[in-house]
Structures are given as structure tokens and as C-alpha cells.
Design an enzyme around this catalytic site. Structure first.
Site, PDB file in Angstrom:
ATOM      1  N   GLY A 108       0.823  -1.253   0.001  1.00  0.00           N
ATOM      2  CA  GLY A 108      -0.034  -0.102  -0.049  1.00  0.00           C
ATOM      3  C   GLY A 108       0.889   1.259   0.043  1.00  0.00           C
ATOM      4  O   GLY A 108       1.477   1.692  -0.975  1.00  0.00           O
ATOM      5  N   SER A 141       6.477  -4.139  -2.402  1.00  0.00           N
ATOM      6  CA  SER A 141       6.133  -2.836  -2.647  1.00  0.00           C
ATOM      7  C   SER A 141       6.356  -1.977  -1.549  1.00  0.00           C
ATOM      8  O   SER A 141       7.330  -1.895  -0.931  1.00  0.00           O
ATOM      9  CB  SER A 141       4.636  -2.870  -3.189  1.00  0.00           C
ATOM     10  OG  SER A 141       4.337  -1.590  -3.775  1.00  0.00           O
ATOM     11  N   TRP A 142       5.076  -1.251  -0.851  1.00  0.00           N
ATOM     12  CA  TRP A 142       5.406  -0.625   0.264  1.00  0.00           C
ATOM     13  C   TRP A 142       5.936  -1.393   1.430  1.00  0.00           C
ATOM     14  O   TRP A 142       6.479  -1.231   2.232  1.00  0.00           O
ATOM     15  CB  TRP A 142       4.122   0.135   0.494  1.00  0.00           C
ATOM     16  CG  TRP A 142       4.076   0.497   2.161  1.00  0.00           C
ATOM     17  CD1 TRP A 142       3.260  -0.232   3.072  1.00  0.00           C
ATOM     18  CD2 TRP A 142       4.640   1.669   2.828  1.00  0.00           C
ATOM     19  NE1 TRP A 142       3.629   0.106   4.349  1.00  0.00           N
ATOM     20  CE2 TRP A 142       4.306   1.357   4.120  1.00  0.00           C
ATOM     21  CE3 TRP A 142       5.705   2.507   2.333  1.00  0.00           C
ATOM     22  CZ2 TRP A 142       4.805   2.418   4.997  1.00  0.00           C
ATOM     23  CZ3 TRP A 142       5.964   3.407   3.272  1.00  0.00           C
ATOM     24  CH2 TRP A 142       5.613   3.498   4.663  1.00  0.00           C
ATOM     25  N   ASP A 162       7.449  -4.454 -14.039  1.00  0.00           N
ATOM     26  CA  ASP A 162       6.832  -4.041 -12.915  1.00  0.00           C
ATOM     27  C   ASP A 162       6.794  -2.386 -13.251  1.00  0.00           C
ATOM     28  O   ASP A 162       7.785  -1.866 -13.261  1.00  0.00           O
ATOM     29  CB  ASP A 162       7.804  -3.968 -11.927  1.00  0.00           C
ATOM     30  CG  ASP A 162       6.907  -3.687 -10.487  1.00  0.00           C
ATOM     31  OD1 ASP A 162       6.151  -2.780 -10.467  1.00  0.00           O
ATOM     32  OD2 ASP A 162       7.479  -4.140  -9.245  1.00  0.00           O
ATOM     33  N   HIS A 174       3.955  -6.320 -11.437  1.00  0.00           N
ATOM     34  CA  HIS A 174       4.134  -5.974 -10.020  1.00  0.00           C
ATOM     35  C   HIS A 174       3.504  -6.861  -8.912  1.00  0.00           C
ATOM     36  O   HIS A 174       4.064  -6.772  -8.047  1.00  0.00           O
ATOM     37  CB  HIS A 174       3.641  -4.363  -9.942  1.00  0.00           C
ATOM     38  CG  HIS A 174       3.804  -4.031  -8.455  1.00  0.00           C
ATOM     39  ND1 HIS A 174       4.994  -3.549  -7.837  1.00  0.00           N
ATOM     40  CD2 HIS A 174       2.712  -3.599  -7.491  1.00  0.00           C
ATOM     41  CE1 HIS A 174       4.806  -3.136  -6.657  1.00  0.00           C
ATOM     42  NE2 HIS A 174       3.435  -2.966  -6.406  1.00  0.00           N
TER      43      HIS A 174
END
Length: 313
Positions: free
Chosen positions: A42, A109-110, A261, A289
């Protein structure tokens, strides 16, 4: 390698962490095994039962938790007292609460951002890292999300930007943030749907047939909290994660990175791997991604399996 067969958690609860926030957590797998913690993306995405299945339940004690404002944590979609230092402190509070000595950090990711931020703050509490779609929260990475993805997905970016009035399109992050933080659902929900639809459209090598998102709290949480962090440079110093890498450079790390990605391009994973002597970077040639693309999914399961012999128990 495929995901492990579905299995249930054997403990769960809510942990009050202050500032009116309570975090959902759960534990599954081997109660006596080495601990692995899943750090979701996120920010604002939350966890799901499927995420347990990256880990062998006969070996690992598996911890999942929802960050502030995310998933089953409360209050949902809240950006009050919601910063990277808060989330790092929450992870440490959860470690204490569960009686964990050290754990393997798994994040995409985050989730890779927060895993690194936590690890660089508490390196003595980490056994290693498995990461995917690395995001270092540098200004150019945020700018890529807001504009650069449109070079490959122009129709998605056009829909994202034309949602805004013409006189606001030169400052989309600020304009979206204002709408996402508006108390009226008739204002914040349309903005949240547009934000999440844009991101989802760019997240896979082969996009889903339907990229629409719902009207539920998870859509608002993801959009609002992502925009909140992007507008504040991730609540970190410039280049913080690379500058402080010396604190974890002795630990084993594996990065699984999709070649295509478009949300977190491979340059960030490459920068991180070149600065980390114990880091293995594996580029998946036919993936974007999403953690659930076949090549990424298999690579992550394999990376966790190989961590069994790399970590110091």
C-alpha cells in the site's frame, strides 16, 4: 513452486498501539518454528489469508498483521498519527506482544519499504529479508507513480487525470489528497475508486479483464493512506533507506522483481541489491508488479524456502 495448501491461523487478536489505533494480528504455522512476518503493501492494502501460503506452515511461525488504518485494524482508513515511525514502532510493539525474539521480514512494494525501515531501526531483531517490487520512497519513484506509468498505460493515466478539474491536473497528488481526505463519501469515494483503478490497471504484465474497484472501506484505505504517505515523502529523510543500509547489510536478503513492474520499476531493486553485499536479486522475465503473477508467486515461495538454511535461528 506453488503456494502451500490453504491453512488456518491458530491465534489472532487486536493490539492497542496508542493514538486511538488498534491493529489486527494473527499467527499460523509451527508454534515452535522460526518466525516470519508478512509486511503488507500500500500503504493501506491490508492482509488476506492467501498471504500465509507463501510460507511452509510445518517450518515457520507465520505472523500477519494489518497496519494502522488498513484491513481489520481500527479505525479504518485513518491517517491520524499514521507515519512510518508510527508503523515501525507498532511492529516492535507487536513483536514484544507475541514474544518473538527475531523474525524474517517478508514485504512487497510498500511492504519492502516498511520492512527496510523497521530492519534499519531494529537490525538485531531481524534474521533476513524477502522482498518484491522494491520501493525506496525516493521522489522520482513517487513521480513515476503519478505520471510515468502513463507512458505504458496512457488510457489508465488519462482516466486518472481527467477525473480532476482541468485547472487541477498539474498537481494531481495534492488534488487527489484533498478529495480523499474529505469527510463526505460522495467526494472521497469517487476519488478512491479512480486512484485504485489506475494502480490496478498498471499492476500486472497481463491486466485483468476487469480493473474496477469497489466502494468499500478497503478501497478508501488504500487510496487515502497511499496519497497521505506520498504527499509527505514517506515520512522519511531523503534517501534514508539506502543511507542506513549499513545496519542490515550483514543479513541475508532476496529480492524477487518483475522485469515489467510498472508500479515499482526494477531500477530501485537494482540500486538496493548493488548496495547490499548479501542480497540476491532475481529478475522474473515475464511478470509485472503483482505478487500473485505466476513467476513472482513461485519466486517468492522459493526465496522463503531457501531462507530456511540462510537464517540464524
Amino acid at each position: 513452486m506453488e503456494l502451500f495448501a490453504p491453512f488456518e491461523s491458530h491465534a489472532s487478536g487486536m493490539l492497542a498501539v496508542g493514538d486511538g489505533h488498534s491493529l489486527y494480528w494473527e499467527v499460523s504455522g509451527n508454534p515452535d518454528g522460526p518466525v516470519a512476518v508478512f509486511v503488507h503493501g500500500g500503504p493501506g492494502a491490508g492482509t488476506a489469508p492467501t498471504y500465509r501460503r507463501f510460507f511452509d506452515p510445518s517450518f515457520w511461525r507465520i505472523v500477519l498483521f494489518d497496519q494502522r488504518g488498513s484491513g481489520r485494524s481500527r479505525p479504518v482508513a485513518s491517517v491520524e498519527a499514521n507515519t512510518t515511525p508510527h508503523l515501525v514502532a507498532d511492529m516492535e510493539a507487536l513483536r514484544h506482544h507475541l514474544g518473538v525474539d527475531r523474525w524474517l521480514l517478508f514485504g512487497g512494494s510498500w511492504g519492502s519499504t516498511l520492512a527496510l525501515a523497521y530492519g534499519e531501526t531494529y537490525p538485531e531483531r531481524c534474521t533476513g529479508f524477502v522482498m518484491r517490487g522494491v520501493f525506496l520512497f525516493r521522489p522520482e519513484e513517487v513521480e513515476w507513480f503519478m505520471t510515468g506509468m502513463g507512458h505504458f498505460f496512457p488510457e489508465a493515466r488519462r482516466q486518472f487525470i481527467t477525473f480532476l478539474p482541468e485547472d487541477e491536473r498539474d498537481r494531481p497528488l495534492r488534488s487527489y489528497l484533498e478529495r480523499l481526505n474529505h469527510p463526505d463519501p460522495l467526494v472521497h469515494m469517487p476519488a478512491a475508486r479512480q486512484w485504485c483503478t489506475y494502480e490496478e490497471a498498471c499492476a500486472r504484465l497481463l491486466p485483468r479483464d476487469e480493473n474496477g474497484t469497489g466502494d468499500g472501506p478497503s478501497t478508501l484505505a488504500l487510496a487515502r493512506i497511499e496519497a497521505h504517505y506520498m504527499a509527505h515523502d514517506g515520512f522519511m529523510r531523503p534517501n534514508q533507506l539506502l543511507d542506513d543500509l549499513y545496519r542490515v547489510r550483514h543479513l541475508p536478503a532476496t529480492i524477487i522483481q518483475g522485469r515489467y513492474d510498472m508500479v515499482c520499476p526494477p531500477i530501485s531493486a537494482d540500486d538496493l541489491a548493488r548496495a547490499w553485499r548479501n542480497c540476491e536479486l532475481r529478475i522474473i522475465p515475464d511478470a509485472g508488479h503483482s505478487a500473485m503473477e505466476p513467476g513472482i508467486r513461485a519466486g517468492l515461495v522459493d526465496a522463503v524456502e531457501r531462507m530456511k538454511v540462510k537464517i540464524r535461528r
